[in-house]
Design a protein around this motif. Structure first.
Motif, PDB file in Angstrom:
ATOM      1  N   ARG A   1       0.841  -1.176   0.000  1.00  0.00           N
ATOM      2  CA  ARG A   1       0.000   0.000   0.000  1.00  0.00           C
ATOM      3  C   ARG A   1       0.876   1.226   0.000  1.00  0.00           C
ATOM      4  N   LEU A   2       0.733   2.067  -0.992  1.00  0.00           N
ATOM      5  CA  LEU A   2       1.524   3.291  -1.096  1.00  0.00           C
ATOM      6  C   LEU A   2       0.722   4.480  -0.615  1.00  0.00           C
ATOM      7  N   LEU A   3       1.395   5.376   0.045  1.00  0.00           N
ATOM      8  CA  LEU A   3       0.798   6.622   0.491  1.00  0.00           C
ATOM      9  C   LEU A   3       1.519   7.741  -0.237  1.00  0.00           C
ATOM     10  N   VAL A   4       0.801   8.566  -0.935  1.00  0.00           N
ATOM     11  CA  VAL A   4       1.415   9.713  -1.594  1.00  0.00           C
ATOM     12  C   VAL A   4       1.320  10.883  -0.634  1.00  0.00           C
ATOM     13  N   VAL A   5       2.467  11.371  -0.173  1.00  0.00           N
ATOM     14  CA  VAL A   5       2.501  12.448   0.804  1.00  0.00           C
ATOM     15  C   VAL A   5       2.040  13.756   0.170  1.00  0.00           C
ATOM     16  N   ALA A   6       2.479  14.028  -1.019  1.00  0.00           N
ATOM     17  CA  ALA A   6       2.044  15.187  -1.797  1.00  0.00           C
ATOM     18  C   ALA A   6       2.380  14.877  -3.240  1.00  0.00           C
ATOM     19  N   ASN A   7       1.750  15.561  -4.160  1.00  0.00           N
ATOM     20  CA  ASN A   7       1.968  15.258  -5.575  1.00  0.00           C
ATOM     21  C   ASN A   7       3.426  15.357  -5.988  1.00  0.00           C
ATOM     22  N   SER A   8       4.178  16.277  -5.411  1.00  0.00           N
ATOM     23  CA  SER A   8       5.559  16.463  -5.839  1.00  0.00           C
ATOM     24  C   SER A   8       6.553  15.603  -5.056  1.00  0.00           C
ATOM     25  N   PHE A   9       6.129  14.981  -3.978  1.00  0.00           N
ATOM     26  CA  PHE A   9       7.026  14.152  -3.176  1.00  0.00           C
ATOM     27  C   PHE A   9       7.088  12.737  -3.734  1.00  0.00           C
ATOM     28  N   PRO A  10       8.182  12.018  -3.448  1.00  0.00           N
ATOM     29  CA  PRO A  10       8.241  10.613  -3.859  1.00  0.00           C
ATOM     30  C   PRO A  10       7.128   9.801  -3.194  1.00  0.00           C
ATOM     31  N   GLN A  11       6.675   8.761  -3.886  1.00  0.00           N
ATOM     32  CA  GLN A  11       5.684   7.876  -3.277  1.00  0.00           C
ATOM     33  C   GLN A  11       6.325   7.194  -2.079  1.00  0.00           C
ATOM     34  N   THR A  12       5.513   6.987  -1.048  1.00  0.00           N
ATOM     35  CA  THR A  12       6.020   6.486   0.218  1.00  0.00           C
ATOM     36  C   THR A  12       5.101   5.420   0.772  1.00  0.00           C
ATOM     37  N   LEU A  13       5.678   4.290   1.186  1.00  0.00           N
ATOM     38  CA  LEU A  13       4.880   3.257   1.827  1.00  0.00           C
ATOM     39  C   LEU A  13       4.363   3.759   3.170  1.00  0.00           C
ATOM     40  N   ALA A  14       3.131   3.455   3.473  1.00  0.00           N
ATOM     41  CA  ALA A  14       2.547   3.823   4.766  1.00  0.00           C
ATOM     42  C   ALA A  14       3.174   2.969   5.871  1.00  0.00           C
ATOM     43  N   VAL A  15       3.257   3.509   7.078  1.00  0.00           N
ATOM     44  CA  VAL A  15       3.804   2.782   8.221  1.00  0.00           C
ATOM     45  C   VAL A  15       2.738   1.841   8.773  1.00  0.00           C
ATOM     46  N   GLN A  16       3.110   0.588   8.963  1.00  0.00           N
ATOM     47  CA  GLN A  16       2.243  -0.416   9.587  1.00  0.00           C
ATOM     48  C   GLN A  16       2.813  -0.708  10.973  1.00  0.00           C
ATOM     49  N   VAL A  17       2.345   0.040  11.960  1.00  0.00           N
ATOM     50  CA  VAL A  17       2.941  -0.017  13.296  1.00  0.00           C
ATOM     51  C   VAL A  17       2.812  -1.387  13.961  1.00  0.00           C
ATOM     52  N   GLU A  18       1.767  -2.133  13.616  1.00  0.00           N
ATOM     53  CA  GLU A  18       1.538  -3.415  14.284  1.00  0.00           C
ATOM     54  C   GLU A  18       2.612  -4.453  13.953  1.00  0.00           C
ATOM     55  N   CYS A  19       3.340  -4.283  12.860  1.00  0.00           N
ATOM     56  CA  CYS A  19       4.357  -5.259  12.462  1.00  0.00           C
ATOM     57  C   CYS A  19       5.753  -4.940  13.003  1.00  0.00           C
ATOM     58  N   ILE A  20       5.936  -3.778  13.585  1.00  0.00           N
ATOM     59  CA  ILE A  20       7.241  -3.386  14.125  1.00  0.00           C
ATOM     60  C   ILE A  20       7.470  -4.154  15.431  1.00  0.00           C
ATOM     61  N   PRO A  21       8.636  -4.787  15.590  1.00  0.00           N
ATOM     62  CA  PRO A  21       8.904  -5.567  16.811  1.00  0.00           C
ATOM     63  C   PRO A  21       8.671  -4.760  18.088  1.00  0.00           C
ATOM     64  N   SER A  22       7.987  -5.372  19.038  1.00  0.00           N
ATOM     65  CA  SER A  22       7.606  -4.681  20.276  1.00  0.00           C
ATOM     66  C   SER A  22       8.807  -4.261  21.111  1.00  0.00           C
TER      67      SER A  22
END
Length: 171
Positions: A1-22
């Protein structure tokens, strides 16, 4: 899933906090980041949740995971990052340009490193690179050769939580 921060910025993957090691989330070594254009290149400098620049060498500018997550969710930042320090025993490996953005296929050289490390592995914000966080020690500050960078202190790595199935074991 890509998140576009703004039209002129590079495309950026959204952060999925649940998968980050606790156990990473429990450490107060977190920063936010946003895209900045410097010359003809996009960079990802670290920020405190307040919007003031952070420094990967100044613990007074780092935050808790919860504070960084809240700032990211409220907008104004493209992502979050984890600061590597001398005493935490965590090594960050950055593999650039190793994932086909169309197919998601991982280059064989990167797959070899993932399998050898057998640790938490995730996609970079662009979706074309990988980050590995592993327990260990590294002589010196860091090393860079070609598309591979390895650091244990004085740097921060962007974190997406976009875990890769192979090599995504607890570190």
């Amino acid at each position: 899933r890509l998140l576009v921060v703004a039209n002129s910025f590079p495309q950026t993957l959204a952060v999925q906090v649940e998968c980050i090691p606790s156990d990473l989330k429990a450490l107060s070594q977190w920063v936010c980041w946003r895209w900045e254009e410097r010359g003809d290149k996009w960079t990802k400098p670290p920020f405190q949740p307040s919007g003031v620049y952070a420094a990967s060498t100044d613990s007074a500018t780092w935050s808790t995971f919860e504070d960084v997550r809240a700032a990211y969710r409220s907008g104004g930042f493209a992502g979050i990052g984890f600061v590597l320090t001398k005493g935490d025993g965590i090594v960050g490996i950055d593999l650039d340009h190793c994932v086909d953005p169309q197919t998601g296929e991982i280059e064989s050289w990167a797959r070899e490193i993932i399998n050898a490390m057998d640790s938490y592995t995730e996609r970079s914000p662009s979706g074309t690179g990988l980050r590995i966080l592993a327990r260990g020690q590294l002589p010196g500050r860091g090393h860079k050769k070609g598309y591979v960078e390895v650091y244990a202190r004085g740097r921060y790595l962007t974190v997406t939580g976009q875990a890769v199935q192979e090599g995504s074991h607890a570190y």
